[in-house]
Every structure is written in C-alpha cells, then in structure tokens.
Design a protein around this motif. Sequence first.
Motif, PDB file in Angstrom:
ATOM      1  N   GLY A 162       0.818  -1.217   0.000  1.00 28.60           N
ATOM      2  CA  GLY A 162       0.000   0.000   0.000  1.00 28.60           C
ATOM      3  C   GLY A 162       0.848   1.262   0.000  1.00 28.60           C
ATOM      4  O   GLY A 162       1.755   1.427  -0.796  1.00 28.60           O
ATOM      5  N   THR A 190       8.677  -8.561   6.362  1.00 30.31           N
ATOM      6  CA  THR A 190       9.141  -9.219   5.134  1.00 30.31           C
ATOM      7  C   THR A 190      10.189  -8.348   4.441  1.00 30.31           C
ATOM      8  O   THR A 190      10.096  -7.120   4.426  1.00 30.31           O
ATOM      9  N   GLU A 191      11.198  -9.023   3.874  1.00 32.45           N
ATOM     10  CA  GLU A 191      12.315  -8.291   3.254  1.00 32.45           C
ATOM     11  C   GLU A 191      12.222  -8.281   1.744  1.00 32.45           C
ATOM     12  O   GLU A 191      12.883  -7.503   1.071  1.00 32.45           O
ATOM     13  N   ARG A 192      11.418  -9.172   1.186  1.00 34.26           N
ATOM     14  CA  ARG A 192      11.332  -9.291  -0.278  1.00 34.26           C
ATOM     15  C   ARG A 192      10.097 -10.130  -0.614  1.00 34.26           C
ATOM     16  O   ARG A 192       9.493 -10.741   0.269  1.00 34.26           O
ATOM     17  N   GLN A 193       9.797 -10.158  -1.890  1.00 36.17           N
ATOM     18  CA  GLN A 193       8.724 -11.017  -2.351  1.00 36.17           C
ATOM     19  C   GLN A 193       9.089 -12.477  -2.032  1.00 36.17           C
ATOM     20  O   GLN A 193      10.264 -12.847  -2.121  1.00 36.17           O
ATOM     21  N   GLY A 249      -4.705  -3.390  -1.917  1.00 34.86           N
ATOM     22  CA  GLY A 249      -5.784  -4.321  -2.236  1.00 34.86           C
ATOM     23  C   GLY A 249      -6.123  -5.106  -0.977  1.00 34.86           C
ATOM     24  O   GLY A 249      -5.452  -6.071  -0.649  1.00 34.86           O
ATOM     25  N   ARG A 327      -6.190   3.529  -5.618  1.00 37.77           N
ATOM     26  CA  ARG A 327      -5.474   3.218  -6.856  1.00 37.77           C
ATOM     27  C   ARG A 327      -6.390   2.546  -7.880  1.00 37.77           C
ATOM     28  O   ARG A 327      -6.265   2.755  -9.083  1.00 37.77           O
ATOM     29  N   GLU A 522      -2.318 -10.749  -8.021  1.00 39.14           N
ATOM     30  CA  GLU A 522      -0.927 -10.964  -8.442  1.00 39.14           C
ATOM     31  C   GLU A 522      -0.925 -11.507  -9.873  1.00 39.14           C
ATOM     32  O   GLU A 522      -1.763 -12.346 -10.228  1.00 39.14           O
TER      33      GLU A 522
END
Length: 543
Positions: A162, A190-193, A249, A327, A522
């Motif tokens: 967001g 979380t550091e990444r996807q 979302g 958005r 996604e």
Amino acid sequence: MDQRRSDFRNASGPVTLFGEFTLSSNRKARCSVNLTEKDFIIQRLDSAPVSCRKVVLSLRDCVGSQAYRGDDGADPSAYFAAYFYPLKKRRWVKAAPARQRVEQCFRLAALQDPRANLEEAEKWARAVQERSARQQHLRDGALLSSLPRPCRLMLFVNPQSGKGKALTLYNSHIQPMLSEAGVIPTLIITERQNHAREKVREADLSQWDALVIISGDGLLHEVINGLLERADWEEAIRTPLGILPGGSGNALAASVHYYSGVSQVTSEELLVSCGFLLCKGQVSHMDLVSLHLSSNQRLFSFLSLAWGFVADVDVESEKYRHAGAARFTVGTLVRLASLRIYKGRLAYLPASRGSSTDKGLQNGAAACSTPSSAPRPLEDSFPNTCHSNNSLKLRRSEGRCPQSAPKDVHGPPDSLLPPLDQPLPSDWVLVPQEDFVLMLAMFQSHLAEDLLAAPDARLDDGVIHLFYVTAGISRKALLRLFLAMEKGAHLDTNCQQLVHVKVRALRLEPGSGKGVITVDGEVVDYGPIQAEVHRGLGRLISG
Ligand code: ADP
Ligand code: MG
C-alpha cells in the motif's frame, strides 16, 4: 445495593458479579459495576451529568480485561481495566458506524492489604474475560471454535504494501489492541517477495496458533501457497490464518468485515474492525480454489481470478500504489478511456449441475441478464480441445480426472478438472461469445475495500461467483457498473452484457498474443487457465 442490582435484571439477565469502585481517572467518581452474562454495566453514584450516569457495554464487544497494581508502592489499591470496541456513530452525518475503543478502568481500595485488593481486581478481570469468551463461543446456540489464550501468533508485516505504512498502522492500532487482548505476537517484517512464503514453508507449525498478515491480499496469497507446498500440507492448511488490511488491495479484509454483518467501512476503520475480529479469534472454514496454468504450474487462490479489464486495472494501477485503495478507482478511469475487447473462450461447470443434461444458465446459474444467445453444451464448440466423446470417456472411465501436477505442488486432488490440454466433460457449459470486456471469478465478496463484487458470497459457500461482460458495452455503462459495485448493486443495473453464474469449476482460453491474468491481485503466466473450488479447505479468523 440490592435495588441497584435488580435495576438491571430485566435488560441483561441476572447480575452475576457486583461491586462499587471509583474510576481510576477520578477518585471522587464512585460507580457501581454490574456484570451479567451478556453485559458490563456501570452506573455513576455521584452527581455526574445524566448523559454519562449509566453505561451498558456488551461483552461481545470486549477484547480483554486486565488487573494490575498502581505505580505508587505505598498505595494499597489495585486496578482493573476492561477494553471494548463497540460500533459507534461517527460525527459526520453520512458515515457508517465504526468500531471505536472504550476503556473502562477502576480503582479498588476497599482493603488495607494490597494483595487482597489485587486478588479482587484479578477476580473481576477473569470474570469479564470468561463471560466475553462465552458470548463469543456460543452464537445462535452453536459452539464456535476459537483461538486458545495465551495465543501464539506469527505476524507478517509487509513494509512495502500500500502506502508503505503497514508497520506504522500495526504500531498505532493493532499492537495496543492485541496487548489488551493478552496476545503477544512475533513480528516478521518481510524483506522481499516470497519471504513470507519461504518462512511458512519451513516453519515448525506446532509452535504457532495462527499465522497473520498485515498487508494487502498478495501476502496472504504467499502464506497460503507456502502452506500447500509443504509435505504435511493437509495438517498445515488447517492452521488458522488472519488478515489485517495494510495494503492497497484489502479485499479479503473487506469481505471478512462484510460477513460480520457490519456496515461497510474503509481504511483505518476497516483495520480496527479486522483487529477486533482477530482479538476475538473465532475461526471459520474458508474456500480455496485450485488453479492450473499452461506452464503446468498449480497454485491456490482465496480471492479472485481476473482477465481483461479488471486484470489490466490491477496491473496498471500499480503505479498509483501511493494512493492506497484509491489506486483502483484511478486505474478504472484510466482504462475506461482506452476500453478494448479481449478475445477468448470461457467454459464452466454450473454449481448445481447434477447431471450432464444441459439447460443453459437456468440450472444453478443466476444470470443477471440473458446473453444474446444462450450458452451451449460443449459438444458444438471448442473444436480443437473439446470433443464430446473424449470428454465423456474421460469422465466416465476415470471418475476423477488425472492431474499432471508439478513436483513441488501439493494440496488435494482436483476431481472436476481434466488436464488443461484435454477436452472438457460434456456437462460443462461453453459461453457462446468469444469477445469479452472482462472475466472475473470471485471466491469472496469483495474485489477491493469498496467494491462489493459478489454480495451473496460467503467464506465457505463452495461456490465460484463467475462474472463476465461481453463486448458491446459502452464506456458509460461499464462505469455505471463499477460505481454500482461500491454498494453491490451492479447486478441490478440491467446491463445486457453482464452475466453472473455460480460455478464449481471454470476454464479460460485467452486468444493468442499478450495479456494479463491476475490471481488474488498478483500477475500469473498468461495463457489457458482452469480452476476448481475446494470448499472450506482453509481456516480463517473471521467474525
Ligand atoms: P498491496 O495490496 O499493496 O499490493 P500486497 O500484500 O498485495 O500489498 O503485497 C504486494 C507484493 O509485495 C506481494 O507480491 C508481496 O509478495 C510483495 N512483498 C512482500 N514483502 C515485500 C518486501 N519487503 N519488499 C517488496 N515486496 C514485498
Ligand atoms: Mg496486492
């Protein structure tokens, strides 16, 4: 004293605990406090203004209660506090009621012995907790399953979701509420996807009572697929999950709030509502949908599968991420200006289809408008992939369609889907049109915080709510649809091109070329895709 007790007998049932204390904020303010099975009732005994003389709070709105000693060691008094989040009207006229925090804190100083005062305060805190838990467990006479206390939560925070404020929102709204409820979560930023996905795949799940995310829907998508990638997926997917809206979302959070029967709210009001439901810790089953992509990948979805207009808006609106949930509104307006047609073929298995006799949409399918030509059985069409004889053979000889699942994907087998390159069984329905503006399969009610796409969807209804809009719709009519969707009224707009069908499985074959398909917001590989719903496979903390 007896008179004060009996005053409340009729409204809330018999008083089960009664006491007289002062407010912790004002030692001159004396109150009688009555606890019934349902309510917490405070009556001022001093000359307070009439408007605040009596307060009745429902124990259903209570997240917790605590007892403690004061800071001053010389003071023998003890305190107990109870925390409520009742629905309250907001100041501006049109706003829907939202949950707002109410703290009631009392000072107990009847005795000289500090230990005795603390014991009395603890007795009250326990009584409030037990009664509010009982109110929660028993609804409409049915026993509901709840999280244990103390509760071990693994809570994932996506700092990039967001507007990039998930951690701030957690600290300001959720952490205090969890602490009031006696829940101390373990935070993982979380550091990444795919970080959350990996963590969940490797976690010792016996150490956790629930896995919760504060982010958008994308992070829960990771957690669910991480669970289903485990060798012990059958056990793992029964872990209760929780969602707190901290992304752009936040459709599942909005759905959970909607199912709790409360008027639609957005932003921080939605966060507080979902935080409240998390503290109450009631666990329900949730449908999950198994998806097969042309790349032979299998994945699971809890929310939506989109192609055409909606999928394009999902992706194009990424650049307006800083606008938060707005958005999608901006994205919709931009895409409307360059409205286009998407070619493809769509087939589905109606939800109530019992036999292979086809009666078009009427069999279990609620069409909001009848398409210009009725859907037909698969025999006549999909010449390359659908052949009735083959299809029938597949179904009858094997009963369950074989799946060539990739190595590392687990989850229950699909019983309705043949492999993606094989013809469909004859009891499926093929949509006659091949020119679409959008295809949207919804597994829960909300497409976004303020888009109620499938008003009659429920967490575990075992149904895919399939919507499609065929070519020929004007920009104005499409805009009208999306505006009506804010209130879930799009099915009442009499739009000839919009069709709504309840299905158990579907297959989409988009035309050649480039395009976008999204799953839970996604992006996934573009190409043929099929889906089957697995009723109540997951578990979610909800209202
Ligand atoms: P939003 O609703 O804002 O899109 P999501 O929860 O859907 O929020 O997350 C968007 C994407 O961010 C997901 O694909 C998720 O995997 C990914 N993600 C998670 N943590 C991070 C991170 N630390 N940095 C970048 N991306 C992340
Ligand atoms: Mg997202």
